[in-house]
Design a protein around this motif. Structure first.
Motif, short mmCIF file in Angstrom:
data_model
loop_
_atom_site.label_atom_id
_atom_site.label_comp_id
_atom_site.label_asym_id
_atom_site.label_seq_id
_atom_site.Cartn_x
_atom_site.Cartn_y
_atom_site.Cartn_z
N TYR A 16 50.10 -43.84 38.53
CA TYR A 16 50.60 -44.61 39.85
C TYR A 16 51.10 -45.93 39.44
O TYR A 16 52.12 -46.16 39.78
CB TYR A 16 49.48 -44.51 40.65
N ASN A 17 50.53 -46.45 38.35
CA ASN A 17 50.88 -47.78 37.99
C ASN A 17 52.48 -47.61 37.35
O ASN A 17 53.18 -48.66 37.55
CB ASN A 17 49.94 -48.54 36.91
N ILE A 18 52.74 -46.69 36.38
CA ILE A 18 54.05 -46.36 35.91
C ILE A 18 55.04 -46.06 36.88
O ILE A 18 55.96 -46.40 36.92
CB ILE A 18 53.63 -45.33 34.69
N GLU A 19 54.64 -45.17 37.79
CA GLU A 19 55.30 -44.54 38.80
C GLU A 19 56.05 -45.88 39.72
O GLU A 19 56.97 -46.12 39.99
CB GLU A 19 54.68 -43.68 39.74
N THR A 20 55.10 -46.75 40.15
CA THR A 20 55.36 -47.94 40.62
C THR A 20 56.08 -49.02 40.28
O THR A 20 57.07 -49.67 40.74
CB THR A 20 54.04 -48.38 41.53
N ASN A 21 55.70 -49.21 39.06
CA ASN A 21 55.92 -50.66 38.41
C ASN A 21 57.00 -50.49 37.31
O ASN A 21 57.68 -51.46 37.00
CB ASN A 21 54.64 -51.47 38.09
N LEU A 25 60.36 -45.65 33.17
CA LEU A 25 59.50 -45.07 32.29
C LEU A 25 59.12 -43.72 32.95
O LEU A 25 58.82 -42.61 32.41
CB LEU A 25 58.36 -45.99 31.78
N TYR A 26 58.77 -43.57 34.32
CA TYR A 26 58.04 -42.65 35.04
C TYR A 26 58.93 -41.35 34.71
O TYR A 26 58.35 -40.25 34.61
CB TYR A 26 58.06 -42.95 36.54
N ARG A 27 60.16 -41.34 34.75
CA ARG A 27 60.93 -40.22 34.56
C ARG A 27 60.50 -39.54 33.34
O ARG A 27 60.79 -38.25 33.09
CB ARG A 27 62.52 -40.52 34.50
N PHE A 28 60.05 -40.04 32.24
CA PHE A 28 59.79 -39.75 31.06
C PHE A 28 58.38 -38.77 31.26
O PHE A 28 58.10 -38.18 30.06
CB PHE A 28 59.51 -40.47 29.83
N LEU A 29 57.69 -38.88 32.29
CA LEU A 29 56.64 -38.22 32.60
C LEU A 29 56.56 -36.87 33.08
O LEU A 29 55.45 -36.17 33.14
CB LEU A 29 55.49 -38.90 33.27
N ASP A 30 57.71 -36.71 33.48
CA ASP A 30 58.08 -35.07 33.75
C ASP A 30 57.62 -34.15 32.89
O ASP A 30 57.70 -34.30 31.97
CB ASP A 30 59.61 -34.82 34.17
N GLU A 31 56.89 -33.02 33.59
CA GLU A 31 56.75 -31.83 32.56
C GLU A 31 57.95 -31.33 32.02
O GLU A 31 58.90 -31.28 32.52
CB GLU A 31 56.16 -30.77 33.44
N ASN A 32 57.61 -30.98 30.79
CA ASN A 32 58.65 -30.32 30.00
C ASN A 32 57.99 -29.11 29.22
O ASN A 32 56.91 -29.07 29.11
CB ASN A 32 59.41 -31.33 29.21
N PRO A 33 58.86 -28.21 28.47
CA PRO A 33 58.18 -27.25 27.99
C PRO A 33 57.12 -27.47 26.89
O PRO A 33 56.14 -26.69 26.56
CB PRO A 33 59.49 -26.67 27.42
N MET A 34 57.23 -28.77 26.33
CA MET A 34 56.32 -29.10 25.28
C MET A 34 54.83 -29.58 26.08
O MET A 34 53.89 -29.39 25.35
CB MET A 34 56.59 -30.21 24.50
N LEU A 49 41.86 -34.37 27.88
CA LEU A 49 42.46 -35.40 28.85
C LEU A 49 42.26 -36.82 28.23
O LEU A 49 42.99 -37.73 28.29
CB LEU A 49 41.28 -35.55 29.90
N GLY A 50 41.48 -37.20 27.43
CA GLY A 50 41.29 -38.48 26.53
C GLY A 50 42.52 -38.76 25.61
O GLY A 50 43.19 -39.87 25.82
N GLU A 51 43.08 -37.56 25.36
CA GLU A 51 44.18 -37.69 24.32
C GLU A 51 45.47 -37.90 25.19
O GLU A 51 46.31 -38.60 24.91
CB GLU A 51 44.39 -36.39 23.59
N TYR A 52 45.55 -37.31 26.42
CA TYR A 52 46.66 -37.50 27.19
C TYR A 52 46.57 -38.76 27.84
O TYR A 52 47.65 -39.49 27.98
CB TYR A 52 46.56 -36.43 28.58
N LEU A 53 45.20 -39.41 28.18
CA LEU A 53 45.21 -40.88 28.52
C LEU A 53 45.83 -41.84 27.48
O LEU A 53 46.43 -42.62 27.89
CB LEU A 53 43.83 -41.16 29.14
N GLU A 54 45.43 -41.56 26.45
CA GLU A 54 45.84 -42.58 25.30
C GLU A 54 47.33 -42.46 25.05
O GLU A 54 47.88 -43.50 24.65
CB GLU A 54 45.13 -42.09 23.91
N SER A 55 47.89 -41.13 25.24
CA SER A 55 49.21 -41.05 24.92
C SER A 55 50.08 -41.93 26.23
O SER A 55 50.98 -42.48 26.00
CB SER A 55 49.65 -39.59 24.89
N GLY A 58 49.62 -45.39 25.39
CA GLY A 58 50.72 -45.78 24.26
C GLY A 58 52.20 -45.84 24.78
O GLY A 58 52.85 -46.77 24.22
N LEU A 59 52.40 -44.89 25.63
CA LEU A 59 53.93 -44.88 26.19
C LEU A 59 54.06 -46.37 26.81
O LEU A 59 55.06 -46.77 26.63
CB LEU A 59 54.08 -43.81 26.99
N LEU A 60 53.12 -46.64 27.78
CA LEU A 60 53.47 -47.97 28.46
C LEU A 60 53.32 -49.07 27.48
O LEU A 60 54.26 -50.03 27.73
CB LEU A 60 52.34 -47.86 29.54
#
Length: 71
Positions: A16-21, A25-34, A49-55, A58-60
């Protein structure tokens, strides 16, 4: 179970923070085949889930470091 709930809450807040602020960057969070699982019932646990949160963190962080002067 509490750990999963905590991780999901953190992921939701960060997303939500990324989407709002940081909509650029938010457009890079779209689902993709990977990121879409190839199996019908993928195993999702606190490690995944921990790995996803850390990613997400890291992205932010990378975005903030590389776009310091643009804000």
């Amino acid at each position: 179970m509490d750990n999963l709930k905590t991780l999901l809450t953190e992921i939701t807040r960060l997303t939500y923070n990324i989407e709002t602020n940081y909509p650029e960057l938010y457009r890079f969070l779209d689902e993709n085949p990977m990121t879409i699982p190839a199996t019908k019932h993928p195993h999702i646990d606190s490690a995944v889930l921990g790995e996803y949160l850390e990613s997400l963190k890291g992205l932010l962080q990378h975005h903030l470091e590389t776009h310091k002067n643009k804000r």
